[in-house]
Motif scaffolding. Structure first.
Motif, mmCIF file in Angstrom:
data_model
loop_
_atom_site.group_PDB
_atom_site.id
_atom_site.type_symbol
_atom_site.label_atom_id
_atom_site.label_comp_id
_atom_site.label_asym_id
_atom_site.label_seq_id
_atom_site.Cartn_x
_atom_site.Cartn_y
_atom_site.Cartn_z
ATOM 1 N N ILE A 55 -17.973 12.583 14.797
ATOM 2 C CA ILE A 55 -18.582 12.897 13.498
ATOM 3 C C ILE A 55 -17.515 12.939 12.407
ATOM 4 C CG2 ILE A 55 -19.737 14.693 12.163
ATOM 5 C CD1 ILE A 55 -21.337 15.383 14.674
ATOM 6 N N ALA A 56 -16.386 13.561 12.732
ATOM 7 C CA ALA A 56 -15.285 13.629 11.761
ATOM 8 C C ALA A 56 -14.764 12.229 11.440
ATOM 9 C CB ALA A 56 -14.157 14.499 12.307
ATOM 10 N N ALA A 59 -17.409 10.347 9.307
ATOM 11 C CA ALA A 59 -17.392 10.866 7.933
ATOM 12 C C ALA A 59 -16.160 10.364 7.183
ATOM 13 C CB ALA A 59 -17.411 12.389 7.952
ATOM 14 N N ALA A 63 -16.298 8.073 3.767
ATOM 15 C CA ALA A 63 -15.617 8.606 2.587
ATOM 16 C C ALA A 63 -14.433 7.728 2.192
ATOM 17 C CB ALA A 63 -15.143 10.037 2.859
#
Length: 237
Positions: A55-56, A59, A63
Motif C-alpha cells: 500500500i505504501a 501510494a 503521488a
C-alpha cells in the motif's frame, strides 16, 4: 536534422531532437526506481506486513507520478516563458534597431571564424527572408528541436516514473515476506543498469558509462536509506 535536407550519414543519425523528452523520461524512470525502492525498503525495515508495504509503495507510485508530471510541467513552462519573452524582445529590437541587430549577427559569425566580409554576406542572406529566425537560432541559441515542450516533458516523466516504479513494487509483491528487502534491492540494481543502458541507446551515447553512472547514484540513494534504518537500530536481516 530537418527532412528537407539530405543526411551525409543516414545510417548514423543525430539524436539531439530527442533531448527534451529523453531527459524527462530518464529523470522520471530513475526517480521512480530509486524513490519507490527506497520507500519499500524503509517500510519493510520497520514492518514485515506485506500488505502495508505494498500500500505504501502504491501510494508512493501515484503521488510520485503526479509530482513528477506537475514538476516537469511547471519547470519546463518557466523555461518556455523565458524563451518566448526573449523572442519577443528580439523581435522588438529588430524593428527598432535593425542595423545594430544586423551588425551583432555578423559579429557572431565573425567570432565563429568567418572573415568580416563573409560574415556580413552570410548575415545578409540568412536575414533576407526571415531575420527573426536567424537571430533566434544564432543569437539566442534556440531551435525547434530544443524548444521547451511542457506537456511532452510532463507526460514522459510521469509515464516513465510509473513504469519504473512498478518494478520494485512488483518485486515486493512476488517476494517472500521474509526476503522483501533483498529482492527489492536486487531488482533495483538490475533496473538501474537497464535504465542507464536504454537511455544511452536511445540517445546514441556510450552504453557502459551511462549504465555505471545510473547504477552508482541509484545505489548511493539506496545505501543512504539503509543507513537511516541502521541508525534507528534496524537491520536488513
Amino acid at each position: 536534422m530537418s527532412p528537407d535536407f539530405p543526411s551525409a550519414h543516414p545510417d548514423d543519425p543525430h539524436y539531439i531532437s530527442r533531448s527534451g523528452w529523453l531527459r524527462a523520461a530518464v529523470l522520471g524512470a530513475n526517480d521512480g526506481i530509486v524513490s519507490i525502492s527506497s520507500l519499500i525498503v524503509g517500510v519493510a525495515a520497520a514492518s514485515s506486513d506485506q500488505t502495508s508495504i505494498l500500500i505504501a509503495g502504491l501510494a508512493g507510485l501515484v503521488a510520485g507520478a503526479m509530482s513528477m508530471a506537475s514538476g516537469e510541467y511547471v519547470s519546463v513552462s518557466s523555461q518556455a516563458d523565458i524563451e518566448k519573452a526573449d523572442i519577443k524582445r528580439e523581435a522588438a529590437a529588430l524593428k527598432e534597431n535593425h542595423k545594430e541587430e544586423f551588425d551583432e549577427l555578423a559579429a557572431i559569425y565573425e567570432l565563429r571564424g568567418l572573415k568580416r566580409e563573409t560574415a556580413e554576406q552570410v548575415a545578409h542572406e540568412l536575414t533576407e527572408d526571415d531575420p527573426l529566425r536567424a537571430h533566434i537560432r544564432d543569437e539566442l541559441g534556440l531551435s525547434e528541436h530544443q524548444s521547451a515542450n511542457p506537456l511532452q516533458a510532463a507526460f514522459a516523466s510521469a509515464f516513465t516514473f510509473s513504469m519504473a516504479a512498478a518494478l520494485p513494487l512488483l518485486a515486493a509483491f512476488f517476494a517472500p515476506s521474509d526476503a522483501i528487502i533483498m529482492t527489492v534491492l536486487i531488482t533495483t540494481i538490475a533496473a538501474l543498469i537497464m535504465l542507464g543502458a536504454l537511455g544511452a541507446k536511445l540517445g546514441g551515447a556510450p552504453i557502459v558509462p551511462a549504465a555505471i553512472r545510473v547504477l552508482i547514484w541509484g545505489t548511493i540513494a539506496m545505501a543512504i536509506t539503509a543507513c537511516v534504518g541502521w541508525a534507528f537500530g534496524v537491520t536488513l536481516d
